[in-house]
Design an enzyme around this catalytic site. Structure first.
Site, mmCIF file in Angstrom:
data_model
loop_
_atom_site.group_PDB
_atom_site.id
_atom_site.type_symbol
_atom_site.label_atom_id
_atom_site.label_comp_id
_atom_site.label_asym_id
_atom_site.label_seq_id
_atom_site.Cartn_x
_atom_site.Cartn_y
_atom_site.Cartn_z
ATOM 1 N N ASP A 299 1.528 -8.428 -7.218
ATOM 2 C CA ASP A 299 1.244 -7.294 -6.336
ATOM 3 C C ASP A 299 -0.193 -6.838 -6.518
ATOM 4 O OD1 ASP A 299 2.923 -5.527 -4.428
ATOM 5 O OD2 ASP A 299 1.554 -4.161 -5.427
ATOM 6 N N ARG B 37 11.685 -10.237 0.632
ATOM 7 C CA ARG B 37 13.099 -9.880 0.866
ATOM 8 C C ARG B 37 13.732 -10.471 2.112
ATOM 9 N NH1 ARG B 37 11.891 -3.770 0.118
ATOM 10 N NH2 ARG B 37 10.081 -4.697 1.101
ATOM 11 N N ARG C 50 3.052 -12.349 2.496
ATOM 12 C CA ARG C 50 4.394 -11.925 2.089
ATOM 13 C C ARG C 50 5.446 -12.993 2.383
ATOM 14 N NH1 ARG C 50 5.427 -6.225 1.287
ATOM 15 N NH2 ARG C 50 3.504 -5.475 0.366
ATOM 16 N N ARG D 56 16.903 -10.633 -6.661
ATOM 17 C CA ARG D 56 16.633 -9.193 -6.752
ATOM 18 C C ARG D 56 17.868 -8.380 -7.114
ATOM 19 N NH1 ARG D 56 14.922 -5.093 -6.882
ATOM 20 N NH2 ARG D 56 13.751 -4.167 -5.193
ATOM 21 N N TYR E 139 -4.210 3.993 -3.198
ATOM 22 C CA TYR E 139 -2.886 4.181 -3.822
ATOM 23 C C TYR E 139 -2.996 5.085 -5.049
ATOM 24 C CZ TYR E 139 -0.414 0.785 -0.943
ATOM 25 O OH TYR E 139 0.170 0.143 0.119
HETATM 26 O O1 CP3 Z 1 2.433 -12.579 -0.020
HETATM 27 C C1 CP3 Z 1 3.249 -12.891 -0.907
HETATM 28 O O2 CP3 Z 1 4.351 -13.422 -0.672
HETATM 29 C C2 CP3 Z 1 2.808 -12.719 -2.338
HETATM 30 C C3 CP3 Z 1 3.155 -11.508 -2.979
HETATM 31 C C4 CP3 Z 1 2.631 -10.152 -2.519
HETATM 32 C C5 CP3 Z 1 3.404 -8.974 -2.625
HETATM 33 N N1 CP3 Z 1 2.620 -7.919 -2.315
HETATM 34 C C6 CP3 Z 1 4.798 -8.947 -3.037
HETATM 35 C C7 CP3 Z 1 5.596 -7.727 -2.835
HETATM 36 C C8 CP3 Z 1 1.369 -9.771 -2.058
HETATM 37 C C9 CP3 Z 1 0.170 -10.648 -1.702
HETATM 38 C C10 CP3 Z 1 1.381 -8.346 -1.945
HETATM 39 C C11 CP3 Z 1 0.197 -7.577 -1.551
HETATM 40 C C12 CP3 Z 1 0.345 -6.137 -1.356
HETATM 41 N N2 CP3 Z 1 1.096 -5.248 -2.075
HETATM 42 C C13 CP3 Z 1 -0.399 -5.412 -0.386
HETATM 43 C C14 CP3 Z 1 -1.433 -5.971 0.540
HETATM 44 C C15 CP3 Z 1 -0.840 -6.684 1.685
HETATM 45 C C16 CP3 Z 1 -0.044 -5.806 2.609
HETATM 46 O O3 CP3 Z 1 1.148 -6.088 2.750
HETATM 47 O O4 CP3 Z 1 -0.626 -4.902 3.188
HETATM 48 C C17 CP3 Z 1 -0.013 -4.067 -0.506
HETATM 49 C C18 CP3 Z 1 -0.520 -2.897 0.330
HETATM 50 C C19 CP3 Z 1 0.909 -3.974 -1.587
HETATM 51 C C20 CP3 Z 1 1.534 -2.748 -2.145
HETATM 52 C C21 CP3 Z 1 2.998 -2.795 -2.014
HETATM 53 N N3 CP3 Z 1 3.821 -3.587 -2.801
HETATM 54 C C22 CP3 Z 1 3.813 -2.057 -1.138
HETATM 55 C C23 CP3 Z 1 3.306 -1.064 -0.111
HETATM 56 C C24 CP3 Z 1 5.132 -2.418 -1.406
HETATM 57 C C25 CP3 Z 1 6.377 -1.822 -0.816
HETATM 58 C C26 CP3 Z 1 6.588 -2.280 0.561
HETATM 59 C C27 CP3 Z 1 7.853 -3.019 0.645
HETATM 60 O O5 CP3 Z 1 7.842 -4.019 1.389
HETATM 61 O O6 CP3 Z 1 8.832 -2.637 -0.008
HETATM 62 C C28 CP3 Z 1 5.122 -3.405 -2.413
HETATM 63 C C29 CP3 Z 1 6.285 -4.110 -2.983
HETATM 64 C C30 CP3 Z 1 6.298 -5.583 -2.811
HETATM 65 N N4 CP3 Z 1 5.219 -6.407 -3.013
HETATM 66 C C31 CP3 Z 1 7.433 -6.378 -2.469
HETATM 67 C C32 CP3 Z 1 7.001 -7.726 -2.495
HETATM 68 C C33 CP3 Z 1 7.839 -8.955 -2.272
HETATM 69 C C34 CP3 Z 1 8.844 -5.874 -2.210
HETATM 70 C C35 CP3 Z 1 9.472 -5.723 -3.544
HETATM 71 C C36 CP3 Z 1 10.959 -5.660 -3.549
HETATM 72 O O7 CP3 Z 1 11.509 -4.551 -3.405
HETATM 73 O O8 CP3 Z 1 11.597 -6.697 -3.745
#
Ligand code: CP3
Length: 341
Positions: A71, A26, A22, A35, A149
């Site tokens: 994602d 944000r 990640r 965003r 999910y």
């Molecule tokens: O790592 C990186 O920078 C690359 C991008 C990446 C994202 N999600 C961007 C993202 C990666 C590799 C993921 C993987 C991901 N997504 C996982 C596995 C890793 C982990 O964190 O456990 C999971 C479970 C997800 C599912 C997911 N996507 C969730 C639960 C959420 C919401 C949580 C949150 O932080 O709001 C997301 C959204 C998400 N994926 C965001 C980002 C940057 C936030 C989006 C936003 O509102 O701007």
């Protein structure tokens, strides 16, 4: 380019490579600025924007690897999940899969067509990261985590509905996992063909399973994916991340993986003694420590570096992803400590 790939191949490096799960997100002001104008989904699905966001942390910190901005729920959406991301809540899927009828209504598109925005983004990112001389990591969710999910309809702290399927209609869950496995192989194959240098599988939620259920509902599907990819692309390093997986890591290490990504609960002394030498170790600073004072943060990063100093094949990362509340200076401190080591 070489530092991450050498470490992933369990070869000696001048210092451990660093990147963070990640790292594009944000906590970065430049991400938040974009965003304001676009939703997360728009950013992910617009190759120009996905390229820009992938590069942001590379430009700011000089990490040793970039990870594709996307994602893990891409494969769920391609299979027919109706996915939205809700502010302060995260992913929501409005058609959860809990019965055979639910499974039958899934309306999948071939991933090669559906994910064209991902492949396009990869094509655009490659020349840009070449300027920084770092590799691009592609990724996908592991079938169990993505299935959870799709069954829960979003994030769930306890996976109640998924466990209800495990206990009542395991065949249905296996059918969903089978579909996701085929989809994930095709998806990662597409990313590799588009040019990513390495791939990582995220099995974030499999750590909530019992040992027996991990062996039944998570491991065989991950095994199928990594075995297939290793056969077709032996030179592409594969990392597996599973949160709360200390107990499961010996099982994961029997798979043909190159790197195991450990969460912060794993004792690195134990890991050095237990993880076979041909598998590199990635991890495992507690992401919560990014809120620590810089003195304590520095000490804790150095502790990890010292512990791993005699281990060939080590990649510095967090035990899980960076959260939005992390100060940008804390990440800079971690990078500085590692680069100065
Ligand atoms: O790592 C990186 O920078 C690359 C991008 C990446 C994202 N999600 C961007 C993202 C990666 C590799 C993921 C993987 C991901 N997504 C996982 C596995 C890793 C982990 O964190 O456990 C999971 C479970 C997800 C599912 C997911 N996507 C969730 C639960 C959420 C919401 C949580 C949150 O932080 O709001 C997301 C959204 C998400 N994926 C965001 C980002 C940057 C936030 C989006 C936003 O509102 O701007």
């Amino acid at each position: 380019m070489k530092r991450y790939l050498d470490a992933a191949a369990s070869k000696k490096t001048d210092r451990p490579p660093i990147w963070l799960m990640r790292q594009a997100g944000r906590y970065l002001p430049e991400y938040r600025a974009l965003r304001q104008k676009y939703s997360f989904m728009e950013m992910m699905k617009t190759p120009d924007l996905a390229t820009e966001v992938t590069l942001q942390p590379i430009q700011r910190y000089g990490f040793d690897a970039a990870i594709l901005f996307s994602d893990i729920l891409t494969t769920a959406e391609a299979l027919g999940a109706r996915l939205t991301f809700v502010e302060k809540k995260g992913p929501v899927i409005s058609n959860p899969i809990r019965t055979n009828d639910d499974l039958r209504t899934l309306n999948s598109q071939p991933i090669s067509e559906y994910a064209s925005f991902v492949y396009q983004a990869i094509t655009q990112i490659l020349p840009e990261i070449a300027k920084h001389n770092v590799p691009l990591i592609g990724f996908a969710g592991a079938p169990f985590t993505v299935a959870s999910y799709m069954v829960e309809g979003g994030s769930s702290p306890d996976l109640k509905e998924t466990k209800r399927l495990i206990g009542n209609t395991p065949k249905l869950l296996h059918q969903l996992l089978d579909k996701l496995t085929i989809e994930t192989i095709a998806y990662l194959r597409g990313q590799i063909e588009a040019g990513v240098h390495a791939v990582q599988l995220f099995d974030t939620w499999a750590g909530l399973l019992s040992f027996e259920d991990f062996k039944t509902f998570a491991l065989p599907y991950t095994q199928h994916i990594v075995t297939q990819l290793k056969t077709d692309y032996p030179h592409i390093p594969i990392t597996v991340f599973c949160r709360h997986s200390t107990t499961f890591s010996p099982l994961l290490c029997q798979l043909p993986i190159d790197v195991i990504s450990l969460d912060w609960q794993t004792d690195l002394h134990w890991a050095k003694a237990s993880i076979p030498d041909h598998i590199a170790i990635q991890g495992n600073l507690d992401p919560g420590l990014l809120l620590a004072s810089h003195d304590i943060l520095t000490k804790r990063v150095k502790n990890i570096l010292n512990t791993m100093a005699d281990r060939t094949g080590f990649i510095f990362n967090l035990g899980h992803g960076v959260t939005p509340d992390i100060p940008i200076d804390a990440v800079k401190r971690v990078v500085d400590v590692i680069k100065g080591y």
